[in-house]
Design a protein around this motif. Sequence first.
Motif, PDB file in Angstrom:
ATOM      1  N   GLU A   1      83.897  20.690 -11.505  1.00  0.00           N
ATOM      2  CA  GLU A   1      82.903  20.921 -10.453  1.00  0.00           C
ATOM      3  C   GLU A   1      83.572  20.897  -9.085  1.00  0.00           C
ATOM      4  OE1 GLU A   1      79.140  18.467  -8.637  1.00  0.00           O
ATOM      5  OE2 GLU A   1      79.168  18.807 -10.809  1.00  0.00           O
ATOM      6  N   ASN A   2      84.531  19.977  -8.904  1.00  0.00           N
ATOM      7  CA  ASN A   2      85.254  19.916  -7.631  1.00  0.00           C
ATOM      8  C   ASN A   2      86.035  21.202  -7.382  1.00  0.00           C
ATOM      9  OD1 ASN A   2      84.360  17.396  -6.937  1.00  0.00           O
ATOM     10  ND2 ASN A   2      86.154  16.305  -7.688  1.00  0.00           N
ATOM     11  N   TYR A   3      86.629  21.756  -8.456  1.00  0.00           N
ATOM     12  CA  TYR A   3      87.371  23.013  -8.296  1.00  0.00           C
ATOM     13  C   TYR A   3      86.428  24.113  -7.822  1.00  0.00           C
ATOM     14  CZ  TYR A   3      89.832  27.338  -9.201  1.00  0.00           C
ATOM     15  OH  TYR A   3      90.375  28.575  -9.033  1.00  0.00           O
ATOM     16  N   PHE A   4      85.252  24.203  -8.439  1.00  0.00           N
ATOM     17  CA  PHE A   4      84.287  25.238  -8.057  1.00  0.00           C
ATOM     18  C   PHE A   4      83.909  25.105  -6.586  1.00  0.00           C
ATOM     19  CE2 PHE A   4      79.879  26.511  -7.317  1.00  0.00           C
ATOM     20  CZ  PHE A   4      79.927  27.839  -7.702  1.00  0.00           C
ATOM     21  N   LYS A   5      83.600  23.895  -6.154  1.00  0.00           N
ATOM     22  CA  LYS A   5      83.203  23.678  -4.758  1.00  0.00           C
ATOM     23  C   LYS A   5      84.350  24.010  -3.798  1.00  0.00           C
ATOM     24  CE  LYS A   5      79.681  20.118  -5.569  1.00  0.00           C
ATOM     25  NZ  LYS A   5      79.318  18.686  -5.357  1.00  0.00           N
ATOM     26  N   ASP A   6      85.566  23.589  -4.164  1.00  0.00           N
ATOM     27  CA  ASP A   6      86.720  23.884  -3.305  1.00  0.00           C
ATOM     28  C   ASP A   6      86.995  25.387  -3.237  1.00  0.00           C
ATOM     29  OD1 ASP A   6      86.977  21.208  -2.903  1.00  0.00           O
ATOM     30  OD2 ASP A   6      88.854  20.946  -4.007  1.00  0.00           O
ATOM     31  N   ALA A   7      86.816  26.070  -4.377  1.00  0.00           N
ATOM     32  CA  ALA A   7      87.034  27.520  -4.403  1.00  0.00           C
ATOM     33  C   ALA A   7      86.030  28.224  -3.489  1.00  0.00           C
ATOM     34  CB  ALA A   7      86.923  28.049  -5.830  1.00  0.00           C
ATOM     35  N   VAL A   8      84.780  27.778  -3.529  1.00  0.00           N
ATOM     36  CA  VAL A   8      83.759  28.337  -2.631  1.00  0.00           C
ATOM     37  C   VAL A   8      84.137  28.062  -1.178  1.00  0.00           C
ATOM     38  CG1 VAL A   8      81.366  28.144  -1.856  1.00  0.00           C
ATOM     39  CG2 VAL A   8      81.870  28.211  -4.304  1.00  0.00           C
ATOM     40  N   ALA A   9      84.624  26.854  -0.913  1.00  0.00           N
ATOM     41  CA  ALA A   9      85.044  26.502   0.453  1.00  0.00           C
ATOM     42  C   ALA A   9      86.168  27.416   0.928  1.00  0.00           C
ATOM     43  CB  ALA A   9      85.489  25.042   0.498  1.00  0.00           C
TER      44      ALA A   9
ATOM     45  N   ASP B   1      90.676  18.836   3.462  1.00  0.00           N
ATOM     46  CA  ASP B   1      89.451  18.295   2.876  1.00  0.00           C
ATOM     47  C   ASP B   1      88.412  19.414   2.767  1.00  0.00           C
ATOM     48  OD1 ASP B   1      87.324  16.840   2.019  1.00  0.00           O
ATOM     49  OD2 ASP B   1      87.067  15.677   3.868  1.00  0.00           O
ATOM     50  N   PHE B   2      88.434  20.119   1.635  1.00  0.00           N
ATOM     51  CA  PHE B   2      87.494  21.222   1.444  1.00  0.00           C
ATOM     52  C   PHE B   2      86.066  20.725   1.272  1.00  0.00           C
ATOM     53  CE2 PHE B   2      91.441  23.417   0.160  1.00  0.00           C
ATOM     54  CZ  PHE B   2      91.341  24.520   1.000  1.00  0.00           C
ATOM     55  N   GLY B   3      85.914  19.441   0.932  1.00  0.00           N
ATOM     56  CA  GLY B   3      84.577  18.875   0.774  1.00  0.00           C
ATOM     57  C   GLY B   3      83.758  18.988   2.043  1.00  0.00           C
ATOM     58  N   ARG B   4      84.426  18.873   3.196  1.00  0.00           N
ATOM     59  CA  ARG B   4      83.728  18.988   4.486  1.00  0.00           C
ATOM     60  C   ARG B   4      83.201  20.411   4.672  1.00  0.00           C
ATOM     61  NH1 ARG B   4      85.406  17.209   9.952  1.00  0.00           N
ATOM     62  NH2 ARG B   4      83.822  18.067  11.356  1.00  0.00           N
ATOM     63  N   ILE B   5      84.008  21.400   4.293  1.00  0.00           N
ATOM     64  CA  ILE B   5      83.568  22.796   4.414  1.00  0.00           C
ATOM     65  C   ILE B   5      82.398  23.052   3.464  1.00  0.00           C
ATOM     66  CG2 ILE B   5      84.249  25.221   4.177  1.00  0.00           C
ATOM     67  CD1 ILE B   5      87.116  24.387   4.781  1.00  0.00           C
ATOM     68  N   TRP B   6      82.491  22.529   2.237  1.00  0.00           N
ATOM     69  CA  TRP B   6      81.407  22.711   1.266  1.00  0.00           C
ATOM     70  C   TRP B   6      80.120  22.079   1.777  1.00  0.00           C
ATOM     71  CZ3 TRP B   6      79.629  25.098  -2.940  1.00  0.00           C
ATOM     72  CH2 TRP B   6      78.536  24.528  -3.593  1.00  0.00           C
ATOM     73  N   ASP B   7      80.210  20.864   2.295  1.00  0.00           N
ATOM     74  CA  ASP B   7      79.011  20.157   2.765  1.00  0.00           C
ATOM     75  C   ASP B   7      78.339  20.891   3.922  1.00  0.00           C
ATOM     76  OD1 ASP B   7      79.379  18.178   0.880  1.00  0.00           O
ATOM     77  OD2 ASP B   7      80.445  16.830   2.242  1.00  0.00           O
ATOM     78  N   GLU B   8      79.161  21.432   4.837  1.00  0.00           N
ATOM     79  CA  GLU B   8      78.606  22.083   6.018  1.00  0.00           C
ATOM     80  C   GLU B   8      78.374  23.579   5.806  1.00  0.00           C
ATOM     81  OE1 GLU B   8      80.955  21.213   9.452  1.00  0.00           O
ATOM     82  OE2 GLU B   8      80.955  19.049   9.099  1.00  0.00           O
ATOM     83  N   GLN B   9      79.002  24.145   4.752  1.00  0.00           N
ATOM     84  CA  GLN B   9      78.908  25.570   4.450  1.00  0.00           C
ATOM     85  C   GLN B   9      79.367  26.443   5.626  1.00  0.00           C
ATOM     86  OE1 GLN B   9      77.718  27.232   1.274  1.00  0.00           O
ATOM     87  NE2 GLN B   9      78.624  25.235   0.827  1.00  0.00           N
TER      88      GLN B   9
END
Length: 679
Positions: free
Chosen positions: A463-471, A517-525
């Motif tokens: 799931e983390n890979y998917f979110k990072d890839a989207v980011a 930190d791709f999580g920040r990009i995912w969270d903020e889109q």
Amino acid sequence: MITLQEFHQDFLQSILSDSESRGLMKAQSFFELVCEDLMQVGDLTNNYEMAEFIKTGCEVYGYDYDEDRKIFTLINFQFFQDDTIETLTRHHVTTKFNRLKKFASLSMAGLHNDLEETSEAYSLAFNVHRNVHNKLIDKFRLIILTDGKLTGTISRIPNESIEGIVYEHKIIDINYLYSIFMSENASGSYEIDLNIPYLEVHNQSNEYQSYLGIMDGEQLFNIYDEYGQKLLEQNVRTFLQFRGGVNKGIRNTIEFKPDMFFAYNNGITATATHVETKNGYITKITDFQIVNGGQTTSAIYAAKKNSKLDISNVSVQMKLSVVNNIEKKGEFVSSVSQYANTQNKVNKSDFFSNSPFHKEMKDYSKRIWVAAHGGSQKRTHWFYERVRGEYLNEQAYLTPAKKKQFQIENPKEQLIEKTFLAKSENSWDRKPHIVSKGAQYSFEEYANSVTNTLEKNELAITENYFKDAVARVILFRATEKIVSKASWYQNAFRAQTVAYSIALLSHSIKKRNLFLDFGRIWDEQRLPVELKEIMKVITKKIYERITNPPHGSANIAQWCKKEQCWNDIRGIEIDLILLKKLVVTTEEAKYEQKSGKKQKELENGIEIQMFVVQTDFETWVQLFGYYMSNNNFRSLTITQRDILKKYTDGKIPLPSEKQSKVLYALYQRAVKEGWEVLS
């Protein structure tokens, strides 16, 4: 079924969404989307480029060069962008083709001498001039792209011959694009007239019918000359000229022992959707595709085209399979292609379409919601499109209310195509020179990379890979916008600038042993302000560097395809002080990765547990009987025996996750050994 009008509306929406999310002009998005489809079906090679040049009486927007067939394609378009389907009139057609011919004429006369060397138009004009004067162009193919429909008063436009070069005319209208969509990325239905002797192979299968035929070299040459890569679109290999031992052997046989070609060569394996026969001859083949023997075909073609060898005495055997169920055509061709290709080494990417990667990405894209942002109260998905047209197909049979809900939950701007994903992933993986070679090269590289990763660790696609890839997709699109809006941007080499900029950012972070930190990009889109600012700096430096290549590399597009270019670019130093809040250490990144894999193992465990519980109990009793027979029980470990016996005796009413994995493994093993459940 999707109607032409519905397809047209979706097509326009795709262009609007693409242009807005990537900062492109609508005309640029139109050009890219159409050319991508044409490349997929073999009408263009993966060398096509956009290159705009407009002056009085002269107009061109892109080009392509098929080196094998010595065909240079010049592309123009008429983009109506109207809600209704407009008509491409005879006046439109005549004007657009005349402007392309004028450009070809000026280029042959030395137009490039009057153009700025850093422009894409310079590369185009220079290539036309050089190739014509080196006698490397036998035909100019003039193409008009349009979102309208061709007038019914034009059914055929004859070829012309100007200064010894053939000019062929082709119009790609909305009906043509619709036929590509309806055939699920096949080339649309096309028929080949020929005359070859055959034997029908009788079998009991309802899925296909087989024929054995003999084709002479001239017939194969003429078919490839007309259809080119369209014939090989489902094939797992492309021709690499006479570099490998197999290809040299084919050439030698053609030149010195053509009468032995039939004995020495394995021939071709092909598929079709329909054949017509008469008096022992196949007279017509519909949707002819060579799935094995691409090297044989191209070698025979090159022997006559380039080496001027006599191929009249060459005979080629053909195994032709005609699929009866058109709906299963793609699956059938893929299977024939996979099992037929055993003669030479096949890349891992060749069968990537069947990889579990796609299932994983599709599952995550359907399951994971994006948090509402920007004032919106609706949660949405990122839609992963494995096959072009999937997004539209999923809406085909929905009611108007359900269709509206689908579009709200899966907005067009959050659609990810697999080739675009490959571009963004390869750029971050520091392979901008591969991305610059075109979508096909980029996708093949990405497919190999993913396959290698999955071979080492099947839990890698989390799931983390998917979110990072989207980011990373968000990063790629945002960088495209930054370049498009920059004051220094001269409307050329945007794609190369974007790929190299992201690669340099990745390289600069990696060499400091840090992770973004791709999580920040995912969270903020969206890109955080700090990252946006640093990308403005990087893109400007990249553009200035690539548009000033070293002496002897005046063709910027070709320079960007070389690893030497990347070696030069990665020497640029970048100050990352702005990103101090957006990077994590190696240890933090490893922890996130490990947590993602643990979560995935849990999900897999639950899925296996559900499979065991939901499978009919009688099946497990039969499985126990299978292992009891023929001393199969002795091949099991004590733990396996104990769990299987207790479960079938009813002593384990609800198996644990570990017990379920044991039972599932025994089930899978028996199936592979040929065991079947008795109904």
